[in-house]
Design a protein around this motif. Structure first.
Motif, PDB file in Angstrom:
ATOM      1  N   PHE A   1     -29.901  26.721  33.198  1.00  0.00           N
ATOM      2  CA  PHE A   1     -29.298  27.422  32.073  1.00  0.00           C
ATOM      3  C   PHE A   1     -28.225  26.563  31.405  1.00  0.00           C
ATOM      4  O   PHE A   1     -28.101  26.534  30.177  1.00  0.00           O
ATOM      5  N   PHE A   2     -27.442  25.852  32.225  1.00  0.00           N
ATOM      6  CA  PHE A   2     -26.370  25.030  31.669  1.00  0.00           C
ATOM      7  C   PHE A   2     -26.859  23.683  31.139  1.00  0.00           C
ATOM      8  O   PHE A   2     -26.137  23.011  30.416  1.00  0.00           O
ATOM      9  N   ARG A   3     -28.072  23.292  31.507  1.00  0.00           N
ATOM     10  CA  ARG A   3     -28.585  22.042  30.962  1.00  0.00           C
ATOM     11  C   ARG A   3     -28.928  22.247  29.487  1.00  0.00           C
ATOM     12  O   ARG A   3     -29.659  23.157  29.115  1.00  0.00           O
TER      13      ARG A   3
ATOM     14  N   ALA B   1     -23.116  19.406  35.884  1.00  0.00           N
ATOM     15  CA  ALA B   1     -21.920  19.254  35.055  1.00  0.00           C
ATOM     16  C   ALA B   1     -21.997  20.043  33.755  1.00  0.00           C
ATOM     17  O   ALA B   1     -23.042  20.119  33.112  1.00  0.00           O
ATOM     18  N   ILE B   2     -20.872  20.626  33.379  1.00  0.00           N
ATOM     19  CA  ILE B   2     -20.649  21.204  32.059  1.00  0.00           C
ATOM     20  C   ILE B   2     -19.464  20.432  31.487  1.00  0.00           C
ATOM     21  O   ILE B   2     -18.429  20.290  32.149  1.00  0.00           O
TER      22      ILE B   2
ATOM     23  N   ARG C   1     -26.959  13.337  27.567  1.00  0.00           N
ATOM     24  CA  ARG C   1     -27.082  13.368  29.021  1.00  0.00           C
ATOM     25  C   ARG C   1     -27.541  14.736  29.532  1.00  0.00           C
ATOM     26  O   ARG C   1     -27.649  14.951  30.731  1.00  0.00           O
ATOM     27  N   GLY C   2     -27.748  15.656  28.600  1.00  0.00           N
ATOM     28  CA  GLY C   2     -28.171  16.998  28.991  1.00  0.00           C
ATOM     29  C   GLY C   2     -27.022  17.931  29.275  1.00  0.00           C
ATOM     30  O   GLY C   2     -27.220  19.027  29.809  1.00  0.00           O
ATOM     31  N   TRP C   3     -25.794  17.536  28.891  1.00  0.00           N
ATOM     32  CA  TRP C   3     -24.620  18.363  29.166  1.00  0.00           C
ATOM     33  C   TRP C   3     -24.276  19.251  27.982  1.00  0.00           C
ATOM     34  O   TRP C   3     -24.267  18.797  26.839  1.00  0.00           O
ATOM     35  N   ARG C   4     -24.001  20.510  28.252  1.00  0.00           N
ATOM     36  CA  ARG C   4     -23.458  21.385  27.220  1.00  0.00           C
ATOM     37  C   ARG C   4     -21.980  21.025  27.015  1.00  0.00           C
ATOM     38  O   ARG C   4     -21.242  20.816  27.969  1.00  0.00           O
ATOM     39  N   VAL C   5     -21.567  21.009  25.770  1.00  0.00           N
ATOM     40  CA  VAL C   5     -20.200  20.644  25.404  1.00  0.00           C
ATOM     41  C   VAL C   5     -19.364  21.908  25.193  1.00  0.00           C
ATOM     42  O   VAL C   5     -19.725  22.774  24.392  1.00  0.00           O
ATOM     43  N   ILE C   6     -18.248  22.004  25.913  1.00  0.00           N
ATOM     44  CA  ILE C   6     -17.296  23.091  25.704  1.00  0.00           C
ATOM     45  C   ILE C   6     -16.130  22.561  24.879  1.00  0.00           C
ATOM     46  O   ILE C   6     -15.505  21.554  25.242  1.00  0.00           O
ATOM     47  N   VAL C   7     -15.826  23.235  23.790  1.00  0.00           N
ATOM     48  CA  VAL C   7     -14.663  22.913  22.961  1.00  0.00           C
ATOM     49  C   VAL C   7     -13.682  24.071  23.068  1.00  0.00           C
ATOM     50  O   VAL C   7     -14.041  25.225  22.825  1.00  0.00           O
TER      51      VAL C   7
END
Length: 315
Positions: A45-47, A228-229, A248-254
């Motif tokens: 889900f996080f990917r 990783a997130i 890299r498949g990471w979701r970005v949190i701002v």
């Protein structure tokens, strides 16, 4: 040092109360927007997919007037406005009980007083929570165990583990309640992330990745990349940096949260910025961590999240 800290907390509390914002009601107060995570698929889900649907992360569980921070009632209310993650604070009492609480003391958020670490559950379980205006709400401090059971089938928790909390105890409680598919943890350093990964090998981790050096340090940590997130802080980065993380498949949190007078949330609220929440998404923000979840939801609402569901509450 303690006097300075107390003064800073007092000033923050005054600013916090003075700037309480009028919040519009949800479109339908009887609807809740839930995230359903398939068994064993939280890391998936996080990917980040090729086309990501933006999401909200509700800072401290989505408080607003009438609904206090780090309460089950606030989280349930926030889900009436749209789907999203719930960032909550985990503290530990003197008897080992794990609860939701941000501060080291009780005064700002409850009708109690004193240091949290000196209290046992029987000393705090009847206290009443205050909302952001300082008004008593009638709601109680929740145990982490109860929150973990509640979150299953509703939303994903990101746990901000406060100083002195036994993370092994947290991980054990996540497992015993069956909430593994609905819990991630926040790590403030790579060393902390490594410890969390050792104690809870399958748990996704929100890790600070704000520079190329941070990425290199993560690569050297041995933590599986799929867990990783990418937390990128409360300052906007260049779109190219966000794209590097997403590749890299990471979701970005701002993070738009923060001080009520200087945060991106406050700048957008007061029309002191040309940036909108939708601009942040276009820039590369996959998840917006905010104190103004209702405002973000109005801009980014999207019905296309495959594991997003609406559920009518029983009357």
């Amino acid at each position: 040092m303690r006097l300075v800290t107390m003064f800073a907390l007092l000033v923050f509390s005054v600013l916090h109360v003075a700037s309480a914002e009028e919040v519009p009601p949800p479109v339908d107060p009887n609807v809740r927007h839930y995230l359903k995570i398939p068994e064993g698929r939280l890391a998936d889900f996080f990917r980040r997919p090729a086309i990501a649907v933006p999401m909200v992360s509700h800072h401290r569980g989505g408080p607003m007037p009438g609904f206090p921070e780090n309460s089950l009632e606030a989280m349930d209310n926030a889900l009436a406005y749209g789907y999203g993650l719930m960032e909550v604070d985990v503290a530990q009492l003197s008897d080992g009980t794990l609860i939701l609480m941000h501060d080291d003391t009780l005064g700002r958020t409850t009708n109690g007083t004193g240091a949290l670490k000196q209290k046992a559950w029987h000393e705090v379980n009847e206290l009443v929570l205050k909302d952001e205006t300082g008004a008593l709400t009638g709601f109680r401090i929740p145990k982490l165990e109860d929150v973990l059971r509640w979150t299953i089938g509703r939303t994903v928790l990101t746990l901000d583990i406060k100083r002195g909390v036994d993370f092994a105890k947290v991980a054990s409680l996540v497992n015993s309640t069956g909430a593994q598919d609905y819990v991630a943890a926040i790590a403030y350093t790579i060393e902390q992330a490594k410890t969390f990964n050792r104690l809870a090998p399958g748990m996704p981790l929100s890790v600070g990745l704000t520079s190329e050096a941070d990425i290199e340090a993560f690569d050297e940590s041995g933590i599986p990349a799929h867990l990783a997130i990418a937390w990128t802080g409360t300052q906007l980065r260049e779109p190219e940096f966000y794209q590097r993380l997403q590749q890299r498949g990471w979701r970005v949190i701002v993070g738009t949260l923060g001080r009520r007078d200087t945060s991106l949330d406050s700048q957008i609220r007061d029309n002191r910025s040309h940036i909108t929440y939708l601009d942040i998404v276009r820039r590369g923000g996959d998840i917006i961590a905010t104190d103004r979840f209702w405002a973000v939801q109005m801009e980014i609402a999207n019905p296309n999240l495959l594991i997003y569901t609406q559920q009518k509450l029983a009357k």
